[in-house]
Design a protein around this motif. Sequence first.
Motif, mmCIF file in Angstrom:
data_model
loop_
_atom_site.group_PDB
_atom_site.id
_atom_site.type_symbol
_atom_site.label_atom_id
_atom_site.label_comp_id
_atom_site.label_asym_id
_atom_site.label_seq_id
_atom_site.Cartn_x
_atom_site.Cartn_y
_atom_site.Cartn_z
ATOM 1 N N ILE A 249 0.838 -1.197 0.000
ATOM 2 C CA ILE A 249 0.000 0.000 0.000
ATOM 3 C C ILE A 249 0.871 1.244 0.000
ATOM 4 C CG2 ILE A 249 -1.782 1.249 1.291
ATOM 5 C CD1 ILE A 249 -2.495 -1.555 2.521
ATOM 6 N N GLY A 250 0.490 2.230 -0.827
ATOM 7 C CA GLY A 250 1.228 3.484 -0.911
ATOM 8 C C GLY A 250 0.768 4.489 0.123
ATOM 9 N N ALA A 251 1.479 5.601 0.208
ATOM 10 C CA ALA A 251 1.161 6.631 1.205
ATOM 11 C C ALA A 251 -0.234 7.205 1.023
ATOM 12 C CB ALA A 251 2.203 7.750 1.139
ATOM 13 N N ASN A 252 -0.751 7.139 -0.205
ATOM 14 C CA ASN A 252 -2.097 7.651 -0.470
ATOM 15 C C ASN A 252 -3.196 6.663 -0.087
ATOM 16 O OD1 ASN A 252 -1.747 5.730 -2.441
ATOM 17 N ND2 ASN A 252 -2.092 7.112 -4.174
ATOM 18 N N GLY A 253 -2.797 5.506 0.430
ATOM 19 C CA GLY A 253 -3.771 4.512 0.869
ATOM 20 C C GLY A 253 -4.201 3.541 -0.208
ATOM 21 N N LEU A 254 -3.705 3.716 -1.432
ATOM 22 C CA LEU A 254 -4.101 2.852 -2.534
ATOM 23 C C LEU A 254 -3.135 1.674 -2.688
ATOM 24 C CD1 LEU A 254 -5.024 5.538 -5.222
ATOM 25 C CD2 LEU A 254 -6.546 4.364 -3.619
ATOM 26 N N ARG A 255 -3.647 0.572 -3.172
ATOM 27 C CA ARG A 255 -2.827 -0.606 -3.446
ATOM 28 C C ARG A 255 -1.812 -0.268 -4.535
ATOM 29 N NH1 ARG A 255 -4.040 -6.324 -3.828
ATOM 30 N NH2 ARG A 255 -2.017 -7.356 -4.117
ATOM 31 N N VAL A 256 -0.559 -0.636 -4.302
ATOM 32 C CA VAL A 256 0.492 -0.425 -5.294
ATOM 33 C C VAL A 256 0.659 -1.706 -6.091
ATOM 34 C CG1 VAL A 256 2.936 0.067 -5.664
ATOM 35 C CG2 VAL A 256 1.677 1.277 -3.866
ATOM 36 N N VAL A 257 0.426 -1.608 -7.375
ATOM 37 C CA VAL A 257 0.517 -2.781 -8.253
ATOM 38 C C VAL A 257 1.988 -3.078 -8.544
ATOM 39 C CG1 VAL A 257 -0.091 -3.742 -10.499
ATOM 40 C CG2 VAL A 257 -1.706 -2.247 -9.295
ATOM 41 N N SER A 258 2.369 -4.345 -8.382
ATOM 42 C CA SER A 258 3.737 -4.757 -8.689
ATOM 43 C C SER A 258 3.718 -6.154 -9.284
ATOM 44 C CB SER A 258 4.607 -4.732 -7.423
ATOM 45 O OG SER A 258 4.325 -5.846 -6.595
ATOM 46 N N GLU A 259 4.852 -6.553 -9.842
ATOM 47 C CA GLU A 259 4.924 -7.887 -10.428
ATOM 48 C C GLU A 259 4.778 -8.963 -9.359
ATOM 49 O OE1 GLU A 259 7.384 -10.366 -10.188
ATOM 50 O OE2 GLU A 259 8.606 -9.323 -8.699
ATOM 51 N N MET A 260 4.987 -8.599 -8.109
ATOM 52 C CA MET A 260 4.872 -9.568 -7.027
ATOM 53 C C MET A 260 3.422 -9.980 -6.799
ATOM 54 S SD MET A 260 7.694 -8.096 -4.340
ATOM 55 C CE MET A 260 7.615 -9.546 -3.317
ATOM 56 N N ASP A 261 2.478 -9.150 -7.245
ATOM 57 C CA ASP A 261 1.064 -9.502 -7.109
ATOM 58 C C ASP A 261 0.741 -10.791 -7.856
ATOM 59 O OD1 ASP A 261 0.645 -7.257 -5.597
ATOM 60 O OD2 ASP A 261 -0.115 -6.052 -7.255
ATOM 61 N N ASP A 262 1.445 -11.012 -8.959
ATOM 62 C CA ASP A 262 1.200 -12.217 -9.757
ATOM 63 C C ASP A 262 1.643 -13.487 -9.024
ATOM 64 O OD1 ASP A 262 0.150 -10.749 -11.842
ATOM 65 O OD2 ASP A 262 2.072 -10.565 -12.894
ATOM 66 N N ARG A 263 2.462 -13.305 -7.980
ATOM 67 C CA ARG A 263 2.973 -14.468 -7.250
ATOM 68 C C ARG A 263 2.433 -14.574 -5.828
ATOM 69 N NH1 ARG A 263 8.008 -14.172 -6.083
ATOM 70 N NH2 ARG A 263 8.507 -12.020 -6.615
ATOM 71 N N LEU A 264 1.642 -13.566 -5.407
ATOM 72 C CA LEU A 264 1.110 -13.538 -4.042
ATOM 73 C C LEU A 264 -0.002 -14.564 -3.857
ATOM 74 C CD1 LEU A 264 1.046 -12.089 -1.256
ATOM 75 C CD2 LEU A 264 -0.655 -10.531 -2.258
ATOM 76 N N THR A 265 0.077 -15.335 -2.780
ATOM 77 C CA THR A 265 -0.926 -16.377 -2.538
ATOM 78 C C THR A 265 -1.837 -16.073 -1.356
ATOM 79 O OG1 THR A 265 0.494 -17.657 -1.047
ATOM 80 C CG2 THR A 265 0.693 -18.114 -3.412
ATOM 81 N N SER A 266 -1.651 -14.928 -0.703
ATOM 82 C CA SER A 266 -2.452 -14.593 0.478
ATOM 83 C C SER A 266 -3.934 -14.446 0.128
ATOM 84 C CB SER A 266 -1.969 -13.280 1.100
ATOM 85 O OG SER A 266 -0.657 -13.405 1.569
ATOM 86 N N PHE A 287 4.331 4.632 11.952
ATOM 87 C CA PHE A 287 3.322 5.684 11.777
ATOM 88 C C PHE A 287 2.872 5.823 10.331
ATOM 89 C CE2 PHE A 287 2.283 9.998 10.496
ATOM 90 C CZ PHE A 287 1.124 10.184 11.239
ATOM 91 N N GLN A 288 3.808 5.937 9.407
ATOM 92 C CA GLN A 288 3.436 6.163 8.009
ATOM 93 C C GLN A 288 2.626 4.994 7.462
ATOM 94 O OE1 GLN A 288 6.748 6.788 5.309
ATOM 95 N NE2 GLN A 288 5.491 8.028 3.921
ATOM 96 N N ALA A 289 2.976 3.769 7.882
ATOM 97 C CA ALA A 289 2.231 2.596 7.421
ATOM 98 C C ALA A 289 0.805 2.611 7.964
ATOM 99 C CB ALA A 289 2.959 1.323 7.861
ATOM 100 N N ILE A 290 0.661 2.929 9.243
ATOM 101 C CA ILE A 290 -0.669 2.987 9.853
ATOM 102 C C ILE A 290 -1.512 4.066 9.174
ATOM 103 C CG2 ILE A 290 -1.943 3.461 11.988
ATOM 104 C CD1 ILE A 290 0.577 2.440 13.492
ATOM 105 N N GLN A 291 -0.909 5.216 8.937
ATOM 106 C CA GLN A 291 -1.611 6.323 8.290
ATOM 107 C C GLN A 291 -2.111 5.913 6.907
ATOM 108 O OE1 GLN A 291 0.818 9.716 7.029
ATOM 109 N NE2 GLN A 291 -0.699 11.104 7.940
ATOM 110 N N ALA A 292 -1.272 5.214 6.137
ATOM 111 C CA ALA A 292 -1.663 4.788 4.793
ATOM 112 C C ALA A 292 -2.818 3.797 4.833
ATOM 113 C CB ALA A 292 -0.456 4.171 4.082
ATOM 114 N N VAL A 293 -2.745 2.859 5.767
ATOM 115 C CA VAL A 293 -3.793 1.841 5.881
ATOM 116 C C VAL A 293 -5.124 2.475 6.269
ATOM 117 C CG1 VAL A 293 -4.548 -0.153 7.248
ATOM 118 C CG2 VAL A 293 -2.218 -0.069 6.333
ATOM 119 N N LEU A 294 -5.099 3.425 7.204
ATOM 120 C CA LEU A 294 -6.335 4.106 7.598
ATOM 121 C C LEU A 294 -6.860 4.990 6.468
ATOM 122 C CD1 LEU A 294 -5.659 5.198 11.299
ATOM 123 C CD2 LEU A 294 -6.970 3.244 10.471
ATOM 124 N N THR A 295 -5.972 5.663 5.783
ATOM 125 C CA THR A 295 -6.383 6.531 4.675
ATOM 126 C C THR A 295 -7.102 5.731 3.597
ATOM 127 O OG1 THR A 295 -4.550 8.059 5.077
ATOM 128 C CG2 THR A 295 -5.562 8.125 2.889
#
Length: 317
Positions: A249-266, A287-295
């Motif tokens: 997740i980016g600072a704006n709270g949106l999911r960041v698309v990466s090539e790793m998404d193609d391999r994620l099994t969660s 702090f920054q991670a919590i802020q992004a998740v809440l945003t």
Amino acid sequence: MSKSFRKLDQAARAAWMYYVAGKTQHEIAEVLGVSRQAAQRLVALASENGLVRVNITHPVAECTALSERLAQRFNLTVCQVVPSGGMETDSINSMIAVAGAEVMMQFAEQEEPKIMAVGSGRALRATINEMARLDRPQHSCVSMIGAIASDGSCTRYDVPLWMAEKTQGKYFILPAPLFADSLTDKELWCNHRIYRMVTDKAAQADVTFVGIGQLNYHCPLHTDGFITDDEVNHLMEEGVVAEIIGHFIGANGLRVVSEMDDRLTSITISPHPDKPVIAFAGGSEKFQAIQAVLTGGWVNGLVTDEETATKLLAEAN
């Protein structure tokens, strides 16, 4: 606020430091700006007035006010804020774990069978460690994340197993590595009958407990061998500041698309959930991670500390 209530409020703050964070009376005195004798009297007052049992029954007024404001600002249905003024990260995390365990118990104590989806991380495991043991074999604990690293080793933080042990319920493991070697490899893992059964069960969860990870060279995903130096570099260049069960997740709270998404099994997560999704995280490093998740609205429940809550509200305004 009456003088007697302020005294109890101060006593409750001292009790958090003494009984949860393991502070000495001298250290409490320094944080609160009182004499050592006054700190000793505050701890005794907390005990004499029944504020200290298995948990601390008198909430700190400032923390209660912060939790209410935080809940309103970020649309949280569950919010707890613990004292943190003048304390180091380890003590703050201990307090979050104790308060978080109380939140977990509200769900785990119920007689009606519950499906509890559980993420990963040190904070989440510490929280479960603080839970009392229950006899709730009717509950199910479902893993949201594969615990296998690229070298075949398993993480020491197999959190859902700890939850199942505390409740005596069934444990459903997600049979896959966190990141598969390739898209083809991911399809092999994710098309397995047991994998599909576990993901179907996770989708029915009554409550979800997650940790929030920061993204840097010292984050658990990196130190535990789930992502490489190059992958950390790439994710940071792409603006990733937070991670929840492998979702970046980016600072704006949106999911960041990466090539790793193609391999994620969660288990797939989505913003603005309609059932409780509760995170346990605090301290300046996160702090920054919590802020992004809440945003981004990825969780609707949070247990954190007062300095983090104060900063979240200040920057939100």
